[in-house]
Design a protein around this motif. Structure first.
Motif, PDB file in Angstrom:
ATOM      1  N   ILE A 182      -6.808 -24.228 -12.299  1.00  0.00           N
ATOM      2  CA  ILE A 182      -6.332 -25.181 -11.289  1.00  0.00           C
ATOM      3  C   ILE A 182      -7.438 -26.189 -10.970  1.00  0.00           C
ATOM      4  O   ILE A 182      -8.470 -26.203 -11.637  1.00  0.00           O
ATOM      5  N   ASP A 183      -7.226 -27.011  -9.959  1.00  0.00           N
ATOM      6  CA  ASP A 183      -8.228 -27.988  -9.521  1.00  0.00           C
ATOM      7  C   ASP A 183      -8.529 -28.986 -10.643  1.00  0.00           C
ATOM      8  O   ASP A 183      -9.650 -29.045 -11.166  1.00  0.00           O
ATOM      9  N   LEU A 184      -7.522 -29.768 -10.993  1.00  0.00           N
ATOM     10  CA  LEU A 184      -7.618 -30.627 -12.180  1.00  0.00           C
ATOM     11  C   LEU A 184      -8.199 -32.018 -11.898  1.00  0.00           C
ATOM     12  O   LEU A 184      -8.146 -32.898 -12.758  1.00  0.00           O
ATOM     13  N   VAL A 211     -15.405 -19.991 -11.202  1.00  0.00           N
ATOM     14  CA  VAL A 211     -14.512 -18.836 -11.116  1.00  0.00           C
ATOM     15  C   VAL A 211     -13.414 -19.036 -10.060  1.00  0.00           C
ATOM     16  O   VAL A 211     -12.279 -18.576 -10.209  1.00  0.00           O
ATOM     17  N   ASN A 212     -13.714 -19.816  -9.034  1.00  0.00           N
ATOM     18  CA  ASN A 212     -12.749 -20.067  -7.966  1.00  0.00           C
ATOM     19  C   ASN A 212     -11.594 -20.997  -8.388  1.00  0.00           C
ATOM     20  O   ASN A 212     -10.619 -21.168  -7.661  1.00  0.00           O
ATOM     21  N   ASN A 213     -11.710 -21.590  -9.560  1.00  0.00           N
ATOM     22  CA  ASN A 213     -10.633 -22.452 -10.048  1.00  0.00           C
ATOM     23  C   ASN A 213      -9.841 -21.790 -11.173  1.00  0.00           C
ATOM     24  O   ASN A 213      -9.095 -22.447 -11.884  1.00  0.00           O
ATOM     25  N   ILE A 214     -10.037 -20.490 -11.327  1.00  0.00           N
ATOM     26  CA  ILE A 214      -9.346 -19.751 -12.391  1.00  0.00           C
ATOM     27  C   ILE A 214      -8.414 -18.732 -11.759  1.00  0.00           C
ATOM     28  O   ILE A 214      -8.853 -17.825 -11.051  1.00  0.00           O
TER      29      ILE A 214
HETATM   30 MG   LIG Z   1     -11.421 -25.587  -6.394  1.00  0.00          MG
END
Ligand SMILES: [Mg+2]
Ligand SMILES: Nc1ncnc2c1ncn2[C@@H]1O[C@H](COP(=O)(O)OP(=O)(O)O)[C@@H](O)[C@H]1O
Length: 368
Positions: free
Chosen positions: A241-243, A225-228
């Protein structure tokens, strides 16, 4: 090297007015850099790729270059028909056309565009948020569905290969120190039984690929969830993000991993196991969001394995925590001696909670 000096290597116009830590990531070092001109402001993200986690940062940047080029072209093409403006960070190149800078200490630094007026949450906020998370992951899978998975390198070999984790667990189990830990703890013995009873689960996806039922495509690799990113104005999901971990794999693993974190409101460190349960309302909302974006690439065979994915991911993470506990806490950082055992128990409880709801989860998936 001083960071402002490092930033001068990148092709950015304007004067740097601030550079400050950004977000709650726990892998890379991430900064917000704001540049200003008389009439404009440019906000960018400066990141140091964590070389301890990722052994081949150059491969990660090469993957990111190809994937973002593919997705940006598709985003442009679909802009007029999309229900919203979907985004994806773009690499800002150096003045001499490279995707990143390697400093004298060996570290790799990159600059990417900021997703503006958006934020990533550390936990699922409510059903609407879960639905947006599903939509963002589904749309990401849609974007990469026609990208050739053989054209990228594996950033983390062995990551999410459950049979590999099971083999590591078996090897640890054969060591005397693991036996001593099992002898000393009833909870540990209970966890060992939990794993024994689910050995077949570990190979479900490998078998399905071997039988030709499922096909490897591109996946995000870390869709928590922290990468959305959620747009602050519209409350809609806008970007993944965070690809770094984007690679070839099964979309199921992303799907299961996202649900594992989103549908466990108690969190991974909960001490009171009675509070750990799989939240079906959040699951339904996430699946609704996902399916709405996934209709053009998800096959019937894919759908048939979605429940297994939801069940597998907590099992896999629990197995990794438990193996690390038995091995003496070598991989996951701990603050107390039993922490990895406690983490394993949370994941196994979540897995049991999913198993208890199997019928209802399967029918909610079938209903969409
Ligand atoms: Mg991240
Ligand atoms: N392009 C971006 N736009 C906006 N925020 C970003 C962007 N990239 C990273 N962030 C913020 O920085 C945090 C950490 O970045 P991330 O790429 O997820 O690294 P990590 O691997 O450490 O999690 C994110 O959770 C987000 O809050």
């Amino acid at each position: 090297m001083e960071l402002p000096l490092l930033l001068q290597e990148f092709a950015v116009e304007g004067r740097l007015v601030t550079l400050q830590p950004l977000g709650n990531g726990n892998v890379n070092d991430t900064y917000l850099a704001v540049f200003r001109n008389t009439f404009t402001e440019t906000q960018l993200v400066l990141q140091r790729i964590n070389g301890k986690v990722f052994p081949t940062p150059a491969a990660i940047m090469s993957n990111m270059h190809k994937i973002t080029a593919h997705c940006h072209a598709k985003l442009e093409k679909e802009l007029d028909t999309a229900d919203r403006v979907w985004q994806m960070p773009r690499i800002v190149q150096t003045r001499d056309g490279r995707d990143c800078v390697q400093t004298d200490d060996g570290a790799y630094w990159r600059v990417i565009t900021l997703i503006p007026s958006a934020r990533a949450y550390d936990r699922a906020q409510n059903a609407e948020h879960a639905m947006e998370c599903g939509a963002v992951l589904g749309h990401f899978h849609h974007l990469v569905a026609d990208f050739d998975p053989t054209s990228v390198q594996d950033p983390l070999p062995g990551f999410h290969v459950t049979p590999g984790y099971l083999a590591a667990y078996d090897a640890t189990l054969a060591e005397p120190k693991a036996a001593a830990k099992l002898d000393a703890s009833m909870e540990a013995r209970r966890c060992a039984r939990f794993v024994e009873n689910r050995r077949r689960l570990a190979t479900v996806f490998q078998d399905a690929v071997d039988r030709g039922e499922l096909r490897r495509r591109m996946v995000h690799g870390d869709p928590k969830v922290n990468n959305i990113m959620i747009d602050e104005f519209t409350a809609k999901g806008t970007a993944m993000i965070d690809l770094d971990t984007v690679s070839a794999g099964l979309v199921h693993i992303d799907f299961g991993d996202a649900l594992r974190s989103i549908c466990n409101p108690a969190g991974e460190e909960e001490q009171n196991l009675a509070k750990v349960r799989f939240d079906e309302d959040l699951c339904l909302a996430f699946c609704k969001g996902y399916m709405a974006e996934a209709s053009d690439f998800l096959t019937d065979a894919d759908r048939a394995y979605l429940y297994d994915a939801i069940r597998l991911l907590p099992f896999e993470l629990g197995l990794r925590f438990f193996q690390d506990y038995l091995a003496g806490d070598v991989y996951f950082k701990t603050r107390s001696p039993e922490q990895n055992l406690a983490r394993a128990r949370v994941q196994f409880r979540l897995c049991e909670s999913i198993e208890a709801r199997e019928r209802s989860i399967r029918s909610l998936i079938d209903s969409l």
